[in-house]
Motif scaffolding. Sequence first.
Motif, PDB file in Angstrom:
ATOM      1  N   GLY A 169       0.833  -1.281   0.063  1.00 16.29           N
ATOM      2  CA  GLY A 169      -0.214  -0.085   0.085  1.00 16.29           C
ATOM      3  C   GLY A 169       0.769   1.082   0.155  1.00 16.29           C
ATOM      4  O   GLY A 169       0.395   2.320  -0.076  1.00 16.29           O
ATOM      5  N   TRP A 170       2.152   1.275   0.203  1.00 18.08           N
ATOM      6  CA  TRP A 170       3.109   2.423   0.220  1.00 18.08           C
ATOM      7  C   TRP A 170       3.202   2.896  -1.210  1.00 18.08           C
ATOM      8  O   TRP A 170       3.568   4.182  -1.476  1.00 18.08           O
ATOM      9  CB  TRP A 170       4.245   2.133   0.744  1.00 18.08           C
ATOM     10  CG  TRP A 170       4.170   2.061   2.338  1.00 18.08           C
ATOM     11  CD1 TRP A 170       3.315   2.069   3.125  1.00 18.08           C
ATOM     12  CD2 TRP A 170       5.288   2.247   3.090  1.00 18.08           C
ATOM     13  NE1 TRP A 170       3.584   2.031   4.368  1.00 18.08           N
ATOM     14  CE2 TRP A 170       4.889   2.178   4.520  1.00 18.08           C
ATOM     15  CE3 TRP A 170       6.580   2.657   3.032  1.00 18.08           C
ATOM     16  CZ2 TRP A 170       5.595   2.294   5.557  1.00 18.08           C
ATOM     17  CZ3 TRP A 170       7.482   2.685   4.262  1.00 18.08           C
ATOM     18  CH2 TRP A 170       6.974   2.635   5.561  1.00 18.08           C
ATOM     19  N   LYS A 171       3.061   2.072  -2.172  1.00 20.22           N
ATOM     20  CA  LYS A 171       3.289   2.434  -3.573  1.00 20.22           C
ATOM     21  C   LYS A 171       4.230   3.275  -3.985  1.00 20.22           C
ATOM     22  O   LYS A 171       4.317   4.386  -4.361  1.00 20.22           O
ATOM     23  CB  LYS A 171       1.869   3.025  -4.098  1.00 20.22           C
ATOM     24  CG  LYS A 171       0.587   2.090  -4.264  1.00 20.22           C
ATOM     25  CD  LYS A 171       0.569   1.292  -4.847  1.00 20.22           C
ATOM     26  CE  LYS A 171       0.657   1.445  -6.537  1.00 20.22           C
ATOM     27  NZ  LYS A 171       0.221   0.350  -7.223  1.00 20.22           N
ATOM     28  N   ILE A 172       5.410   2.685  -3.725  1.00 21.25           N
ATOM     29  CA  ILE A 172       6.792   3.673  -3.973  1.00 21.25           C
ATOM     30  C   ILE A 172       7.349   2.738  -4.936  1.00 21.25           C
ATOM     31  O   ILE A 172       7.931   1.517  -4.877  1.00 21.25           O
ATOM     32  CB  ILE A 172       7.571   3.853  -2.883  1.00 21.25           C
ATOM     33  CG1 ILE A 172       6.920   4.420  -1.715  1.00 21.25           C
ATOM     34  CG2 ILE A 172       8.887   4.363  -3.496  1.00 21.25           C
ATOM     35  CD1 ILE A 172       6.791   6.128  -2.332  1.00 21.25           C
ATOM     36  N   GLY A 173       7.393   3.161  -6.272  1.00 24.07           N
ATOM     37  CA  GLY A 173       8.346   2.393  -7.358  1.00 24.07           C
ATOM     38  C   GLY A 173       9.283   3.407  -7.926  1.00 24.07           C
ATOM     39  O   GLY A 173       9.498   4.481  -7.524  1.00 24.07           O
ATOM     40  N   TRP A 174      10.148   2.695  -8.850  1.00 29.68           N
ATOM     41  CA  TRP A 174      11.221   3.482  -9.557  1.00 29.68           C
ATOM     42  C   TRP A 174      11.394   2.788 -11.131  1.00 29.68           C
ATOM     43  O   TRP A 174      10.995   1.637 -11.360  1.00 29.68           O
ATOM     44  CB  TRP A 174      12.504   3.559  -8.909  1.00 29.68           C
ATOM     45  CG  TRP A 174      12.926   2.147  -7.953  1.00 29.68           C
ATOM     46  CD1 TRP A 174      13.693   1.310  -8.889  1.00 29.68           C
ATOM     47  CD2 TRP A 174      12.679   1.565  -6.861  1.00 29.68           C
ATOM     48  NE1 TRP A 174      14.136   0.289  -7.849  1.00 29.68           N
ATOM     49  CE2 TRP A 174      13.378   0.542  -6.520  1.00 29.68           C
ATOM     50  CE3 TRP A 174      11.695   2.163  -5.861  1.00 29.68           C
ATOM     51  CZ2 TRP A 174      13.335  -0.098  -5.453  1.00 29.68           C
ATOM     52  CZ3 TRP A 174      11.843   1.694  -4.716  1.00 29.68           C
ATOM     53  CH2 TRP A 174      12.478   0.337  -4.398  1.00 29.68           C
ATOM     54  N   ILE A 175      12.079   3.819 -11.771  1.00 26.95           N
ATOM     55  CA  ILE A 175      12.648   3.291 -13.003  1.00 26.95           C
ATOM     56  C   ILE A 175      14.003   3.901 -13.197  1.00 26.95           C
ATOM     57  O   ILE A 175      14.326   4.839 -12.907  1.00 26.95           O
ATOM     58  CB  ILE A 175      11.877   4.412 -14.110  1.00 26.95           C
ATOM     59  CG1 ILE A 175      10.368   4.152 -14.064  1.00 26.95           C
ATOM     60  CG2 ILE A 175      12.202   3.798 -15.799  1.00 26.95           C
ATOM     61  CD1 ILE A 175       9.413   5.195 -14.917  1.00 26.95           C
ATOM     62  N   CYS A 176      14.815   2.769 -13.553  1.00 28.40           N
ATOM     63  CA  CYS A 176      16.277   3.173 -13.811  1.00 28.40           C
ATOM     64  C   CYS A 176      16.466   2.909 -15.336  1.00 28.40           C
ATOM     65  O   CYS A 176      16.319   1.701 -15.858  1.00 28.40           O
ATOM     66  CB  CYS A 176      17.016   1.950 -13.136  1.00 28.40           C
ATOM     67  SG  CYS A 176      17.051   2.384 -11.256  1.00 28.40           S
ATOM     68  N   ALA A 177      17.041   4.031 -16.227  1.00 24.70           N
ATOM     69  CA  ALA A 177      17.279   3.791 -17.510  1.00 24.70           C
ATOM     70  C   ALA A 177      18.208   4.888 -17.809  1.00 24.70           C
ATOM     71  O   ALA A 177      18.347   5.920 -17.111  1.00 24.70           O
ATOM     72  CB  ALA A 177      15.809   3.996 -18.222  1.00 24.70           C
ATOM     73  N   ASN A 178      18.676   4.787 -18.888  1.00 24.23           N
ATOM     74  CA  ASN A 178      19.613   5.943 -19.523  1.00 24.23           C
ATOM     75  C   ASN A 178      19.048   7.363 -19.618  1.00 24.23           C
ATOM     76  O   ASN A 178      17.778   7.413 -19.258  1.00 24.23           O
ATOM     77  CB  ASN A 178      20.395   5.541 -20.774  1.00 24.23           C
ATOM     78  CG  ASN A 178      19.565   5.824 -22.002  1.00 24.23           C
ATOM     79  OD1 ASN A 178      18.701   6.904 -21.851  1.00 24.23           O
ATOM     80  ND2 ASN A 178      19.513   4.868 -22.998  1.00 24.23           N
ATOM     81  N   GLU A 179      19.987   8.283 -19.551  1.00 25.16           N
ATOM     82  CA  GLU A 179      19.844   9.610 -19.230  1.00 25.16           C
ATOM     83  C   GLU A 179      18.606  10.108 -20.140  1.00 25.16           C
ATOM     84  O   GLU A 179      17.435  10.823 -19.766  1.00 25.16           O
ATOM     85  CB  GLU A 179      20.917  10.526 -19.137  1.00 25.16           C
ATOM     86  CG  GLU A 179      20.387  12.037 -18.808  1.00 25.16           C
ATOM     87  CD  GLU A 179      21.547  12.707 -18.587  1.00 25.16           C
ATOM     88  OE1 GLU A 179      22.715  12.146 -18.568  1.00 25.16           O
ATOM     89  OE2 GLU A 179      21.505  14.022 -18.477  1.00 25.16           O
ATOM     90  N   LYS A 180      18.652   9.706 -21.418  1.00 20.80           N
ATOM     91  CA  LYS A 180      17.837  10.299 -22.570  1.00 20.80           C
ATOM     92  C   LYS A 180      16.514   9.840 -22.256  1.00 20.80           C
ATOM     93  O   LYS A 180      15.358  10.445 -22.195  1.00 20.80           O
ATOM     94  CB  LYS A 180      18.377   9.937 -23.864  1.00 20.80           C
ATOM     95  CG  LYS A 180      17.550  10.328 -24.897  1.00 20.80           C
ATOM     96  CD  LYS A 180      18.109   9.991 -26.292  1.00 20.80           C
ATOM     97  CE  LYS A 180      17.461  10.433 -27.409  1.00 20.80           C
ATOM     98  NZ  LYS A 180      16.928   9.396 -28.251  1.00 20.80           N
ATOM     99  N   LEU A 181      16.340   8.389 -21.983  1.00 22.11           N
ATOM    100  CA  LEU A 181      14.966   7.669 -21.568  1.00 22.11           C
ATOM    101  C   LEU A 181      14.467   8.555 -20.200  1.00 22.11           C
ATOM    102  O   LEU A 181      13.355   8.749 -20.318  1.00 22.11           O
ATOM    103  CB  LEU A 181      15.346   6.300 -21.712  1.00 22.11           C
ATOM    104  CG  LEU A 181      15.567   5.503 -22.907  1.00 22.11           C
ATOM    105  CD1 LEU A 181      15.809   4.165 -22.724  1.00 22.11           C
ATOM    106  CD2 LEU A 181      14.294   5.536 -23.949  1.00 22.11           C
ATOM    107  N   SER A 182      15.400   8.382 -19.373  1.00 21.09           N
ATOM    108  CA  SER A 182      14.734   8.929 -18.157  1.00 21.09           C
ATOM    109  C   SER A 182      13.958  10.381 -18.474  1.00 21.09           C
ATOM    110  O   SER A 182      13.115  10.740 -17.575  1.00 21.09           O
ATOM    111  CB  SER A 182      15.960   8.850 -17.148  1.00 21.09           C
ATOM    112  OG  SER A 182      16.252   7.510 -16.891  1.00 21.09           O
ATOM    113  N   ASN A 183      14.992  11.063 -19.042  1.00 19.85           N
ATOM    114  CA  ASN A 183      14.303  12.433 -19.134  1.00 19.85           C
ATOM    115  C   ASN A 183      12.647  12.492 -19.904  1.00 19.85           C
ATOM    116  O   ASN A 183      12.048  13.225 -19.502  1.00 19.85           O
ATOM    117  CB  ASN A 183      15.170  13.292 -20.284  1.00 19.85           C
ATOM    118  CG  ASN A 183      16.313  13.740 -19.674  1.00 19.85           C
ATOM    119  OD1 ASN A 183      16.438  14.002 -18.465  1.00 19.85           O
ATOM    120  ND2 ASN A 183      17.448  14.270 -20.463  1.00 19.85           N
TER     121      ASN A 183
END
Length: 383
Positions: free
Chosen positions: A238-252
């Motif tokens: 229920g805390w609903k904390i996620g993340w995405i790790c990707a190169n800078e261009k994609l992260s932007n």
Amino acid sequence: MKETALRISDFKDSIFGVMSRLAREHNAINLSQGFPDFDGPEFVKEFAFKKIAEGHNQYAPFPGSMNLRNEVSSYYKRFYNLNYNPESEVTITVGATEAIFVVITALINPGDEVIVLEPFYDSYVASIKMCGGVAVPITMHAPNFTVDAEELQKAITPKTKLIILNNPHNPTGKMWEREELETVASLTIKNDLYLMSDEVYEFLTFDGHSHIPTATLNEMKERTITVSSAGKTFGLTGWKIGWICANEKLSNAFRLVHQYVTFSVSTPIQEAVAEGLKNLETYLPVFRKQYQDKRDYFYKELTSLGFKFDIPRGTYFMMVPISQKTEMKDVDYAMKLIKDYKVATVPPSAFYLKSAEGEKYLRFCFAKKDETLQAAVTNLKGL
Ligand SMILES: Cc1ncc(COP(=O)(O)O)c(C=O)c1O
């Protein structure tokens, strides 16, 4: 009144909602929805109280709290020797579900094709549809739920942009072998695609098996988008904390979407998760043992009831073949179990677009208190 948007015209209540509702109506033990019926670790919860008391209560920076991004980056380095710059390559989202939506929205144009390996987590296809993309299913073949390289290559067209892979795998509990991952990776590279690797169960692994992040495979780091979440690792869904790790261009690109979907994510909860991640080395052995004991107990009981299948190596699910027990399809058998045996499961045909394979199984979630599992076993004894 005018109609709602066409893009959601074939959406239905998710199978998890439907089964949980039926479980309530029939007063059944709910082994359908994928979350623990017990609480997460005290030490992480205490950090949440502390962070609120300390005043971490205003908007966090929109890519995520710097502490949490640092800790995400640090554990990828410690556990997998992967380098992600916390400033530019880590983005915090509202659970993995928002991460999946953001990645697909940032990458997929109407008409673009996305390969989904079935059985799949249901939000992939829904997100693809919302972007006007086309989900192209490839079946993971039983009994080992392997992907056939030739079949995968044939499904890739000039319109294909992305492959979505989930490891460790919901609903089968499979942990992908290195060679299997390499098969998908080599086709990703050969066809110049992106690969979204959903690794939310990365730490829910048993018998000493270690998770292989797709981004660690040769030449894959730049084209892999890794999605993960604190929900499963800390048993605090229920805390609903996620993340995405990707190169800078994609992260932007992902951050451009994320800023307009949620802007930012709960500040004190991000701070508490950051503290939790700092303590992974001491926490994980206890966490794994707790779930492995549950897996072992439930597996032993199901096999003694006559269900024959390989013990899952990861996740908190078992995809249990039903054909030795019944001629019924999964949906009918799941209904029978709810009504006559008061145990709710998920019929996995909901996780397939193409194959009828799912009709031969039921998915059980064993992330439940010992007494819940024992009560379910007692109810199932008559089967
Ligand atoms: C494979 C998979 N991906 C993503 C999610 C969603 O994770 P979250 O609760 O962090 O949004 C789940 C949740 O069950 C899942 O099983």
